[in-house]
Design a protein around this motif. Structure first.
Motif, PDB file in Angstrom:
ATOM      1  N   THR A   7       0.842  -1.196   0.000  1.00 24.61           N
ATOM      2  CA  THR A   7       0.000   0.000   0.000  1.00 24.61           C
ATOM      3  C   THR A   7       0.881   1.251   0.000  1.00 24.61           C
ATOM      4  O   THR A   7       2.084   1.186   0.292  1.00 24.61           O
ATOM      5  CB  THR A   7      -0.913   0.040   1.231  1.00 24.61           C
ATOM      6  OG1 THR A   7      -0.111   0.223   2.396  1.00 24.61           O
ATOM      7  CG2 THR A   7      -1.745  -1.229   1.355  1.00 24.61           C
ATOM      8  N   ASP A   8       0.288   2.378  -0.308  1.00 25.28           N
ATOM      9  CA  ASP A   8       1.029   3.642  -0.294  1.00 25.28           C
ATOM     10  C   ASP A   8       1.593   3.932   1.089  1.00 25.28           C
ATOM     11  O   ASP A   8       2.719   4.405   1.224  1.00 25.28           O
ATOM     12  CB  ASP A   8       0.143   4.802  -0.744  1.00 25.28           C
ATOM     13  CG  ASP A   8      -0.128   4.785  -2.238  1.00 25.28           C
ATOM     14  OD1 ASP A   8       0.626   4.135  -2.992  1.00 25.28           O
ATOM     15  OD2 ASP A   8      -1.111   5.430  -2.657  1.00 25.28           O
ATOM     16  N   LYS A   9       0.812   3.626   2.129  1.00 30.49           N
ATOM     17  CA  LYS A   9       1.271   3.871   3.497  1.00 30.49           C
ATOM     18  C   LYS A   9       2.473   2.994   3.833  1.00 30.49           C
ATOM     19  O   LYS A   9       3.454   3.469   4.413  1.00 30.49           O
ATOM     20  CB  LYS A   9       0.143   3.608   4.491  1.00 30.49           C
ATOM     21  CG  LYS A   9       0.547   3.871   5.923  1.00 30.49           C
ATOM     22  CD  LYS A   9      -0.576   3.605   6.891  1.00 30.49           C
ATOM     23  CE  LYS A   9      -0.081   3.852   8.301  1.00 30.49           C
ATOM     24  NZ  LYS A   9      -1.100   3.574   9.293  1.00 30.49           N
ATOM     25  N   GLU A  10       2.425   1.718   3.454  1.00 36.42           N
ATOM     26  CA  GLU A  10       3.560   0.812   3.699  1.00 36.42           C
ATOM     27  C   GLU A  10       4.811   1.299   2.973  1.00 36.42           C
ATOM     28  O   GLU A  10       5.909   1.285   3.527  1.00 36.42           O
ATOM     29  CB  GLU A  10       3.221  -0.612   3.251  1.00 36.42           C
ATOM     30  CG  GLU A  10       2.204  -1.310   4.113  1.00 36.42           C
ATOM     31  CD  GLU A  10       1.752  -2.626   3.511  1.00 36.42           C
ATOM     32  OE1 GLU A  10       1.498  -3.555   4.288  1.00 36.42           O
ATOM     33  OE2 GLU A  10       1.644  -2.719   2.265  1.00 36.42           O
ATOM     34  N   ARG A  11       4.630   1.737   1.735  1.00 38.18           N
ATOM     35  CA  ARG A  11       5.768   2.235   0.938  1.00 38.18           C
ATOM     36  C   ARG A  11       6.372   3.477   1.593  1.00 38.18           C
ATOM     37  O   ARG A  11       7.582   3.602   1.720  1.00 38.18           O
ATOM     38  CB  ARG A  11       5.324   2.525  -0.486  1.00 38.18           C
ATOM     39  CG  ARG A  11       6.469   2.943  -1.392  1.00 38.18           C
ATOM     40  CD  ARG A  11       6.017   2.965  -2.846  1.00 38.18           C
ATOM     41  NE  ARG A  11       7.112   3.271  -3.717  1.00 38.18           N
ATOM     42  CZ  ARG A  11       8.043   2.423  -4.106  1.00 38.18           C
ATOM     43  NH1 ARG A  11       8.000   1.178  -3.692  1.00 38.18           N
ATOM     44  NH2 ARG A  11       9.018   2.782  -4.904  1.00 38.18           N
ATOM     45  N   ARG A  12       5.527   4.423   2.008  1.00 43.67           N
ATOM     46  CA  ARG A  12       6.016   5.644   2.666  1.00 43.67           C
ATOM     47  C   ARG A  12       6.784   5.305   3.940  1.00 43.67           C
ATOM     48  O   ARG A  12       7.844   5.872   4.205  1.00 43.67           O
ATOM     49  CB  ARG A  12       4.854   6.584   2.996  1.00 43.67           C
ATOM     50  CG  ARG A  12       4.414   7.460   1.858  1.00 43.67           C
ATOM     51  CD  ARG A  12       3.476   8.568   2.320  1.00 43.67           C
ATOM     52  NE  ARG A  12       2.392   8.105   3.178  1.00 43.67           N
ATOM     53  CZ  ARG A  12       1.213   7.670   2.763  1.00 43.67           C
ATOM     54  NH1 ARG A  12       0.948   7.635   1.481  1.00 43.67           N
ATOM     55  NH2 ARG A  12       0.297   7.288   3.627  1.00 43.67           N
ATOM     56  N   ASN A  13       6.240   4.383   4.730  1.00 44.66           N
ATOM     57  CA  ASN A  13       6.904   4.002   5.974  1.00 44.66           C
ATOM     58  C   ASN A  13       8.244   3.312   5.719  1.00 44.66           C
ATOM     59  O   ASN A  13       9.213   3.532   6.443  1.00 44.66           O
ATOM     60  CB  ASN A  13       5.985   3.124   6.817  1.00 44.66           C
ATOM     61  CG  ASN A  13       4.859   3.922   7.427  1.00 44.66           C
ATOM     62  OD1 ASN A  13       4.925   5.142   7.540  1.00 44.66           O
ATOM     63  ND2 ASN A  13       3.794   3.237   7.813  1.00 44.66           N
ATOM     64  N   LYS A  14       8.323   2.483   4.684  1.00 45.97           N
ATOM     65  CA  LYS A  14       9.603   1.846   4.333  1.00 45.97           C
ATOM     66  C   LYS A  14      10.614   2.899   3.888  1.00 45.97           C
ATOM     67  O   LYS A  14      11.781   2.835   4.259  1.00 45.97           O
ATOM     68  CB  LYS A  14       9.407   0.786   3.252  1.00 45.97           C
ATOM     69  CG  LYS A  14       8.789  -0.478   3.792  1.00 45.97           C
ATOM     70  CD  LYS A  14       8.710  -1.553   2.730  1.00 45.97           C
ATOM     71  CE  LYS A  14       8.190  -2.846   3.346  1.00 45.97           C
ATOM     72  NZ  LYS A  14       8.246  -3.957   2.399  1.00 45.97           N
ATOM     73  N   ASP A  58      11.396  -1.486  -5.931  1.00 48.17           N
ATOM     74  CA  ASP A  58      10.045  -2.028  -6.036  1.00 48.17           C
ATOM     75  C   ASP A  58       9.729  -2.738  -4.721  1.00 48.17           C
ATOM     76  O   ASP A  58      10.457  -2.567  -3.755  1.00 48.17           O
ATOM     77  CB  ASP A  58       9.912  -2.966  -7.250  1.00 48.17           C
ATOM     78  CG  ASP A  58      10.969  -4.062  -7.264  1.00 48.17           C
ATOM     79  OD1 ASP A  58      11.378  -4.526  -6.173  1.00 48.17           O
ATOM     80  OD2 ASP A  58      11.373  -4.479  -8.356  1.00 48.17           O
ATOM     81  N   ASP A  59       8.682  -3.518  -4.696  1.00 49.50           N
ATOM     82  CA  ASP A  59       8.292  -4.195  -3.458  1.00 49.50           C
ATOM     83  C   ASP A  59       9.326  -5.216  -2.990  1.00 49.50           C
ATOM     84  O   ASP A  59       9.264  -5.688  -1.864  1.00 49.50           O
ATOM     85  CB  ASP A  59       6.958  -4.917  -3.644  1.00 49.50           C
ATOM     86  CG  ASP A  59       5.805  -3.958  -3.838  1.00 49.50           C
ATOM     87  OD1 ASP A  59       6.017  -2.731  -3.705  1.00 49.50           O
ATOM     88  OD2 ASP A  59       4.686  -4.429  -4.122  1.00 49.50           O
TER      89      ASP A  59
END
Length: 73
Positions: free
Chosen positions: A2-9, A33-34
């Motif tokens: 998700t966008d939130k997971e990406r931002r947090n990473k 990427d993921d």
């Protein structure tokens, strides 16, 4: 991811860069990427790819240190 997971990473990678910089180790971590982090030694320009497939943040940081730790340290 998700966008939130990406931002947090991305935030976690910034904090890792800052922590290493405190010891005069300057690296840039790019979330490709993921599944992949591109790690670049800013001083030498050398780089490596780290596989972080499906990892949460602690597992991602562990994988970075496990796969590139000897080079980073």
């Amino acid at each position: 991811m998700t966008d939130k997971e990406r931002r947090n990473k991305l935030k976690a990678l910034i904090y890792l860069e800052r922590a290493l910089a405190l010891d005069e180790k300057h690296f840039f971590f790019q979330l490709i990427d993921d599944e992949t982090i591109h790690v670049t030694d800013i001083e030498s320009g050398n780089s490596r790819l780290v596989n972080v497939a499906c990892d949460n943040i602690p597992a991602m940081l562990y994988d970075i240190l496990k796969q590139a730790g000897a080079w980073i340290m």
